[in-house]
Motif scaffolding. Structure first.
Motif, PDB file in Angstrom:
ATOM      1  N   LEU A 105      -6.200   1.496   3.425  1.00  0.00           N
ATOM      2  CA  LEU A 105      -7.515   1.101   2.927  1.00  0.00           C
ATOM      3  C   LEU A 105      -8.138   0.083   3.874  1.00  0.00           C
ATOM      4  O   LEU A 105      -7.435  -0.612   4.609  1.00  0.00           O
ATOM      5  N   ASN A 157     -14.198   1.531  -0.553  1.00  0.00           N
ATOM      6  CA  ASN A 157     -13.104   2.361  -0.065  1.00  0.00           C
ATOM      7  C   ASN A 157     -13.151   3.762  -0.654  1.00  0.00           C
ATOM      8  O   ASN A 157     -12.885   4.735   0.037  1.00  0.00           O
ATOM      9  N   VAL A 196      -9.772  -5.282  -1.742  1.00  0.00           N
ATOM     10  CA  VAL A 196      -8.424  -4.720  -1.634  1.00  0.00           C
ATOM     11  C   VAL A 196      -7.588  -5.414  -0.561  1.00  0.00           C
ATOM     12  O   VAL A 196      -6.393  -5.170  -0.456  1.00  0.00           O
ATOM     13  N   ARG A 228      -5.744  -3.693   5.044  1.00  0.00           N
ATOM     14  CA  ARG A 228      -4.938  -2.485   4.853  1.00  0.00           C
ATOM     15  C   ARG A 228      -4.710  -2.200   3.373  1.00  0.00           C
ATOM     16  O   ARG A 228      -3.831  -1.452   3.011  1.00  0.00           O
ATOM     17  N   GLY A 229      -5.492  -2.845   2.515  1.00  0.00           N
ATOM     18  CA  GLY A 229      -5.331  -2.648   1.075  1.00  0.00           C
ATOM     19  C   GLY A 229      -4.153  -3.389   0.504  1.00  0.00           C
ATOM     20  O   GLY A 229      -3.663  -3.065  -0.580  1.00  0.00           O
ATOM     21  N   GLU A 230      -3.687  -4.422   1.219  1.00  0.00           N
ATOM     22  CA  GLU A 230      -2.439  -5.065   0.819  1.00  0.00           C
ATOM     23  C   GLU A 230      -2.514  -5.893  -0.456  1.00  0.00           C
ATOM     24  O   GLU A 230      -1.485  -6.297  -0.981  1.00  0.00           O
ATOM     25  N   GLU A 254      -0.973   1.814  -6.127  1.00  0.00           N
ATOM     26  CA  GLU A 254      -2.425   1.659  -6.355  1.00  0.00           C
ATOM     27  C   GLU A 254      -3.228   2.126  -5.149  1.00  0.00           C
ATOM     28  O   GLU A 254      -4.289   2.725  -5.280  1.00  0.00           O
ATOM     29  N   ARG A 255      -2.686   1.833  -3.959  1.00  0.00           N
ATOM     30  CA  ARG A 255      -3.374   2.285  -2.743  1.00  0.00           C
ATOM     31  C   ARG A 255      -3.466   3.804  -2.727  1.00  0.00           C
ATOM     32  O   ARG A 255      -4.475   4.375  -2.337  1.00  0.00           O
ATOM     33  N   GLN A 256      -2.389   4.437  -3.179  1.00  0.00           N
ATOM     34  CA  GLN A 256      -2.421   5.898  -3.213  1.00  0.00           C
ATOM     35  C   GLN A 256      -3.468   6.395  -4.203  1.00  0.00           C
ATOM     36  O   GLN A 256      -4.128   7.409  -3.954  1.00  0.00           O
TER      37      GLN A 256
END
Lengths: 606, 604
Positions: free
Chosen positions: B447, B455, B492, B495-497, B503-505
């Motif tokens: 992300l 996103n 997010v 990298r959406g960390e 959740e990123r998926q």
């Protein structure tokens, strides 16, 4: 955009701060600096010397020879040697100054880069989450470079100060009035410089910030290159990057405008000084206060001043950018929030006992991810942490491995609060396999041992346990195969197994697996889990899992929902009494049953 | 990013990496300049200003000297003359400064514009490179190619380029003047400098190599820093801060050594001009005296000649300096040309076809694939995927599933055979059309550091917030979104960390779902999502994939059970195909996989 979270600094003058930066470098490398200045002084003296040598040759050899129509070979060769000899010294001066100035500049850069990167490693994960990688790259790269840029022209400027002082002294001796007129250029230079520093500092700050932002966009975009490609967003990304690059361009041009004015003006000032001296001098000459010879000498001495002034200008011109770079580097070095360590140890080989006592944690102030989490794991037991996506399981593993500290409550290993444990103590006793696999751009061996002295047999044993021995031995260079940045040359499942081997090779007292086999085939996973059960007799195991097979390994289950432990106990018990748990772990079975029922219905209808 | 390469392809050397064409320094500069046409905009005017500024610098000291000689030459100072002359000089000085200022501004503008363009081109080309090539380079090093490598060029462009022109002019003028005074001595001077002129290119090559090393080492440092930042969690978990610090320290040290070495070479070569000049002056003194004694030159001319030599030397010194700086710029150019020269081997076809949207059919025609320099990993795959089918792909790690997915989405091209979409070879389909119709959701849902809504909208920027909400609702994710601190506005993180992997998926799936392709390819796209959510998602996708083709790669065989057809891969071949119900009855790979799956997921 992430804000530059540097606190507004006290508005001290750029000049004073710039000089302090330079002072830091001189204190750090006093000998190199002295050497460079001396070499520069040799250069300065020899520059004067070379015209003196040529003058001597002209007066003593050339003109007499013309006059007499013959020449002494000895005198002629002597004159030639004098000229070459002075040039050799001058060349040595240049060489010494350049090389030593370089050594100083690069040493300071290397120092700062190391300090900055050490700080990156020291600062807590929470800090990292707030700072984009691209910006951190920029801090370690272009900010460090900017900070020490004045060191290149510095020895020259200091070395030729001798010239400046000598010339100024001579002028004073000849005629104080003319000296005062001429010296008016110094306050003029000071004022010009002040205006320059004032005007340039904010512009340089902006340019340096944009430099970091360009780096940020590039890093993020290259990091997500696969997503950019699969969604066909290359053009949009290129536009996003170009927008930043264009802003940087405009900022650099704005810097250029100010600098482009400062440089020629600074060069013009000494000449203006000479003209002023001539004008006033001519009037004083008319009044009979000075003689023509003196005036001419003063005028020439002033032209001599031009060079040191210019050399000084090079340093002054770099100062604002230097201060900006230095400030940005310093902001990283001054960042606080490093983890505190105690002195307790977690020695021993036996499995560790773990407890979470009222643990509460939130990434943001008002939003807890975990609330009042309590549970205890007896030494040697295996506990499964189960919960829906986003319920806080990964955060819990980070707390247990002390990658982050709870806002409230405590994590205790063998009764000791992990915050009391000495640096390195927790990571020696606890091995955490993160959900997001990360491999270093290193060999397979390096990725597993991480620098520990572990014999190859032990490494292979760990690989066997992680079911990775097969593919590793098939790699072109076995353990010595480099895996590429973040292990790009391996598949997700292969990377996970290497990460697993990295954890078990340490024979940890507590092994935490955060969904660490998600990319591994069920069959392979089964073998890994069997291996773990037999091999990890020395470890307490906490495993985040969804699959029934993994959960079945556990003596007990901790069930999380919305950051709270809603139930805990043996699997069968939870299955019977906890609805959320049941819904989660039997989802596939129910799905299957429903589908079967549906198929039967369709068949009946058909 | 993590492009899942199922087979090990790279070892020490990296086939398919970045490749710069062999170019001489001159060609590099020419090519580099061509890439940024802005450099040349208004160049003539800038050169004129440069000449004026340089002339001013020469004229002013002469004028001052004239004033001294003529105004003060007699016993009585000629005050009115001096007054006029100084006023005139002051005007000239200010005009010179003005010319210098204008020149600087023009130069800054044209070079910075040119460099911005160069950055943009380099950046764009990195994205045009195939996934394979991208993976051979470390991200930090790639970043350096569009940041600090480009910065290296600016110094040279902002003062070097013009100085060369000015210096050359000065050199010619000095030579002509010297020849007017004495052709013999001029010849002597040139003889002295000839070895230098010959040796200079050799030195330059040394300098060039040294600078390229500096650029490479800088790339290493950035890659090291990037690794330590991206891997910060692992580094902390294993207490390997000291080791990482030592690794970066080593890279920093190598960079410092390379920089010092470059500076040493320059430090040694630069003063050589000084020495040669002294030899020439000494030679002229000796030869001049000899000539003078024989009556071929007057003392006045000899002394004038000696002063002219300094006029001759200073541009040579400047030129050496500029050439050194040029090497630095060339090193930067080479690095960015290294990106631009590398062919985008999986390229957007010229005049590619734009396919109409709608139900899609895909055909693999005897497709084989091998990574560059590696053994084949996919053999003779022939399969048709009809419109509106739901296809599941299963097989062990390394069986070729992901390779299949990459060929289907044209992240790579097959080494043999063809992949056809609606009867058209994928290689002839315009990228914009292809990416609109076929979208893959990789396992690692990368992300961007932005809000959740941004996103999700990434695949279809024109989508409104309501579209985003609708997509979230349709996928059954509203409850989850509601539970986040700021809902769709939740940031997010990098990298959406700030989100968990699962959740990123979810976000990555919503992102692809909103992009609304005709074929959705899920590569382990829900591997980190809890079973209940996964089942819910599968149903939601099921409901809406009725109109579109769906291809899923999954370890979780629940997906295969729901599919119309299952392809079973083993050792790069399709070994079984058919619906779950049929395959599970046949003894074979699938039945084994299913058995182990059931035992892993079932409570009893």
């Amino acid at each position: 955009m992430p804000s530059n979270d540097s606190p507004a600094r006290p508005n001290r003058s750029v000049m004073a701060r710039g000089l302090r930066v330079i002072g830091t470098a001189i204190r750090a490398e006093p000998r190199i600096f002295t050497g460079a200045v001396l070499a520069s002084a040799v250069y300065g003296i020899m520059t004067v010397g070379s015209s003196w040598a040529l003058g001597r040759a002209t007066d003593d050899v050339v003109l007499p020879a013309f006059r007499d129509g013959r020449f002494h070979t000895g005198a002629l060769v002597g004159a030639a040697l004098l000229i070459v000899g002075v040039a050799v010294l001058k060349a040595a001066g240049v060489m010494g100054r350049r090389i030593l100035a370089g050594v100083m500049q690069y040493r300071m850069q290397a120092r700062s880069r190391r300090a900055v990167t050490r700080q990156y490693l020291r600062l807590p994960l929470a800090w990292h989450h707030r700072h984009p990688t691209g910006q951190l790259l920029s801090n370690a790269n272009s900010d460090v470079e900017a900070a020490w840029a004045p060191l290149a022209p510095l020895p020259m400027a200091v070395g030729v100060i001798v010239m400046l002082v000598t010339a100024a002294g001579a002028i004073l001796l000849i005629d104080p009035v003319l000296a005062v007129v001429g010296f008016l250029i110094f306050p003029a230079i000071a004022v010009l410089n002040l205006i320059y520093q004032r005007k340039l500092s904010p512009l340089a700050m902006r340019a340096q910030q944009l430099r970091a932002e360009v780096s940020e966009v590039a890093h993020e975009s290259f990091d997500g290159a696969l997503v950019v490609k699969t969604l066909g967003r290359e053009d949009a990304e290129a536009r996003r990057f170009q927008a930043r690059a264009d802003q940087l361009r405009d900022a650099n041009v704005a810097v250029g405008r100010v600098r482009g004015l400062f440089d020629p003006l600074l060069e013009a000032l000494p000449t203006i000084g000479v003209l002023a001296v001539l004008l006033v001098g001519a009037m004083r000459l008319e009044a009979g206060d000075v003689v023509a010879g003196d005036l001419i000498q003063v005028a020439y001495l002033f032209t001599l001043l031009a060079f040191p002034v210019r050399a000084l200008g090079w340093v002054l011109a770099e100062l604002p950018r230097s201060v900006v770079g230095w400030t940005r580097v310093q902001d990283v070095l001054d960042a606080t929030g490093s983890m505190e360590y105690g002195t307790a140890g977690l020695a021993g080989d036996s499995p560790a006992g773990v407890r979470a006592d009222g643990v509460t944690y939130g990434y943001l102030p008002d939003a807890s991810v975990l609330t009042d989490v309590n549970f205890a794991v007896e030494p040697g037991r295996t506990v499964a942490v189960v919960g829906p996506t986003g319920s806080g399981k990964s955060t819990l593993t980070l707390l247990l491995g002390r990658l982050i500290d709870p806002d409230d409550g405590a994590v205790r290993i063998d009764g000791t609060d992990v915050r009391e444990v000495a640096r390195g103590g927790v990571s020696d006793a606890v091995a955490l396999v993160l959900q997001q696999t990360f491999l270093f751009d290193d060999t397979v061996r390096g990725n597993i041992t991480l620098g520990w002295d572990i014999p190859d047999e032990t490494v292979w044993a760990a690989l066997r346990l992680a079911q990775a021995d097969g593919f590793v031995s098939a790699l072109p260079s076995g353990l010595d195969t480099r895996v590429g940045e973040r292990g790009t040359s391996l598949s997700g499942g292969q990377r996970q197994r290497i990460a697993l081997a990295r954890a078990v090779v340490r024979k940890p007292r507590l092994l935490i697996l955060d969904d660490a086999t998600s990319s591994v085939d069920p069959q392979v996973e089964k073998r890994i889990l069997h291996g773990l059960r037999e091999g990890a007799a020395g470890s307490t195991v906490i495993v985040v899992a969804y699959r029934m097979a993994t959960i079945a390994l556990a003596d007990e289950v901790v069930y999380l929902e919305h950051g709270r432990v809603t139930d805990q106990g043996p699997h069968e018990l939870l299955l019977a009494r906890c609805e959320g748990y049941r819904a989660l772990v039997t989802a596939y079975e129910r799905e299957e049953a429903e589908r079967a029922a549906l198929d039967t219905d369709e068949e009946i209808v058909a | 990013m993590t492009a899942v390469t199922e087979e090990t392809t790279t070892t020490g050397e990296r086939p398919g990496g970045l490749q710069a064409a062999e170019r001489t320094a001159f060609e590099t500069i020419r090519h580099g300049l061509r890439l940024s046409p802005e450099f040349r905009v208004g160049l003539a005017g800038t050169v004129c200003l440069a000449v004026l500024a340089t002339l001013g610098k020469v004229i002013v000291p002469i004028a001052v000297q004239q004033v001294i000689d003529r105004g003060l030459g007699g016993g009585v100072p000629d005050v009115p003359f001096i007054r006029n002359a100084t006023a005139l000089c002051a005007v000239a000085v200010l005009l010179t400064a003005l010319c210098g200022y204008l020149m600087n501004v023009r130069l800054y503008r044209s070079t910075e514009s040119g460099l911005a363009t160069l950055r943009g081109k380099g950046f764009r080309h990195v994205h045009d490179l195939s996934v394979l090539t991208q993976n051979t380079e470390r991200r930090g090093a790639l970043v350096s190619r569009v940041t600090s490598d480009v910065d290296q060029i600016s110094t040279f462009m902002q003062w070097g380029g013009l100085l060369v022109i000015v210096s050359l002019g000065q050199l010619i003028v000095a030579t002509v003047l010297m020849a007017v005074y004495s052709w013999q001595l001029t010849l002597l001077v040139w003889v002295c400098f000839l070895p230098l002129v010959i040796a200079l290119p050799r030195f330059q090559r040394l300098v060039a190599r040294a600078y390229i090393r500096v650029r490479e080492r800088t790339g290493d440092v950035l890659a090291g820093v990037s690794e330590s930042v991206v891997g910060s969690a692992v580094i902390r978990a294993y207490g390997s801060e000291d080791r990482t610090s030592a690794r970066i320290g080593a890279a920093v040290d190598e960079q410092r050594k390379a920089q010092t070495r470059a500076q040493q070479i320059i430090g040694f070569t630069f003063p050589i001009t000084e020495l040669v000049a002294a030899v020439a002056v000494a030679g002229v003194v000796v030869a001049g005296v000899a000539l003078g004694v024989s009556g071929s030159i007057t003392p006045g001319r000899l002394i004038a000649f000696l002063f002219l030599i300094t006029l001759f030397i200073s541009p040579l010194q400047t030129a050496t300096e500029v050439l050194n700086e040029a090497q630095n710029a060339i090193a930067g150019w080479r690095r960015i040309l290294g990106v631009l020269d590398t062919p985008a081997d999986v390229a957007d076809p010229e005049n590619g076809a734009t396919l109409p949207r709608g139900p899609i059919s895909v055909e693999f025609e005897n497709v084989g694939f091998a990574y560059p320099g590696g053994a084949p990993v996919l053999h003779d795959v022939a399969v048709e995927i009809g419109p509106r089918t739901r296809l599941a792909i299963v097989g062990e790690t390394g069986s070729g599933k992901t390779t299949f997915a990459k060929l289907l989405t044209r992240l790579m091209d097959p080494t043999s055979g063809r992949v056809l979409v609606d009867g058209v070879d994928l290689r002839n389909v315009r990228f914009s059309s292809l990416r609109e119709r076929i979208v893959m959701v990789p396992q690692d849902g990368f992300l961007f550091d932005s809000s959740l809504a941004d996103n999700i909208r990434f695949g279809r920027p024109s989508a409104t917030l309501d579209d985003v909400r609708l997509a979230v609702t349709e996928l059954g994710l509203s409850d989850w979104v509601e539970g986040l601190p700021a809902g769709l506005d939740t940031q997010v993180g990098q990298r959406g960390e700030s989100l968990s992997a699962g959740e990123r998926q979810l976000v990555a799936l919503a992102r692809a779902y909103l992009a609304d392709p005709d074929l959705l390819l899920l590569d382990e796209a829900t591997s980190a999502v809890d079973p209940a959510t996964e089942v819910r998602l599968a149903r939601a996708l099921d409901g809406v994939t009725r109109g579109r083709t769906a291809v899923s790669i999954a370890h979780r065989l629940s997906t295969a059970q729901a599919a119309d057809e299952v392809l079973v891969f083993e050792h790069g071949r399709i070994v079984q195909r058919g619906p779950h119900a049929v395959l599970v009855e046949e003894p074979g790979v699938y039945a084994d996989l299913y058995a182990s799956w059931t035992s892993a997921t079932h409570s009893s």
